[in-house]
Design a protein around this motif. Sequence first.
Motif, PDB file in Angstrom:
ATOM      1  N   ASP A  62       0.813  -1.222   0.000  1.00 54.79           N
ATOM      2  CA  ASP A  62       0.000   0.000   0.000  1.00 54.79           C
ATOM      3  C   ASP A  62       0.845   1.271   0.000  1.00 54.79           C
ATOM      4  OD1 ASP A  62       0.568  -1.070   2.566  1.00 54.79           O
ATOM      5  OD2 ASP A  62      -0.947   0.168   3.528  1.00 54.79           O
TER       6      ASP A  62
ATOM      7  N   ASP B 239       3.117   3.084   9.330  1.00 55.60           N
ATOM      8  CA  ASP B 239       2.259   2.187  10.055  1.00 55.60           C
ATOM      9  C   ASP B 239       2.943   1.931  11.395  1.00 55.60           C
ATOM     10  OD1 ASP B 239       1.682   2.293   7.339  1.00 55.60           O
ATOM     11  OD2 ASP B 239       0.995   0.260   7.257  1.00 55.60           O
TER      12      ASP B 239
ATOM     13  N   HIS C  97      -4.640   6.399   7.480  1.00 57.28           N
ATOM     14  CA  HIS C  97      -4.428   4.970   7.179  1.00 57.28           C
ATOM     15  C   HIS C  97      -5.607   4.129   7.689  1.00 57.28           C
ATOM     16  CE1 HIS C  97      -2.371   1.034   6.934  1.00 57.28           C
ATOM     17  NE2 HIS C  97      -1.460   1.603   6.197  1.00 57.28           N
TER      18      HIS C  97
HETATM   19 ZN   LIG Z   1       0.157   0.553   5.308  1.00 55.14          ZN
END
Ligand SMILES: [Zn+2]
Length: 289
Positions: free
Chosen positions: A73, A173, A248
């Motif tokens: 992603d 993340d 996110h």
């Molecule tokens: Zn991610």
Amino acid sequence: MRIKFWGTRGSIPVPGKNTLKYGGNTPCIEIYNGGDEITIIDAGSGIRELGIEIIKNPLIKKINILISHFHWDHIQGLPFFTPIYNKDYEINFYSSRKKIVPNENIFDVLMQPLFFPVTKKVLNAKINFHGIKEGESFNINGFEISTVKTHHSLGTVSFKLSNDKVKFVYLTDSEIFYDADNNDPDINLIKKHNSDIIDFCRGCNYLVHDTMYSIKDFKEKVGWGHSNNISAAILAAASDSENLMLFHYEPRYTDKMIDSLLSETKKFIKKMNYNFKCAAAKDYMEIKI
Ligand SMILES: [Zn+2]
Ligand SMILES: [Zn+2]
């Protein structure tokens, strides 16, 4: 200076009628100050449209791309970022230099014949790769860029861009730890288990933080390397951040669910008497500084 979100979704692009408000592209943020140089954080599907805008701007010749890590992603937009095919551009990639990270090989991986119709031979831009050590700082285009290792898979870094106008932290993340199997999020536990990250964010104007899950959904996802909205709010308070931007989102979250995620976070901030603003990042949102 303009900071513009081109992708705010986690995991996979999610176009469709339920994601029109917040958008469906995966992570990509532009930082542009006018002039011939532009900085981009992450190359999710949002970078495709940004590439079209860059081509339209005759001033831009140099492109810096900071890659937090190489999960799909965060890189899947790269083969569709048209400046890579154009000899007029110098493109500098910055990413962790951990051995497991592809760096120079990224285009070999992304453009294997099995996955893509052309190979990297068609890339005409002057492309450079810079491996960075987690915790290292460097300078590009008037910014000091600092890094810290996040609580995610190996080789994932957060970037802080600082100049005399702004301190902007991009932190996804990452899982905010608080022994979540046994506790609700709590400021003392969060300070204890995340001191490196809190120090890194301290006093920032903007904290763009992973809020993949609501606090309710997070209970099933402890240890997956992502955070919930309530622990992100506590981290923003603990680090004296001025603005928390939710970011996110879980791909199955509809616009309505993200509205609820934001209102739940704002209610919590009010209840705790915290003194910072909170917004939900969405595709095409701009911050003017
Ligand atoms: Zn991610
Ligand atoms: Zn990831």
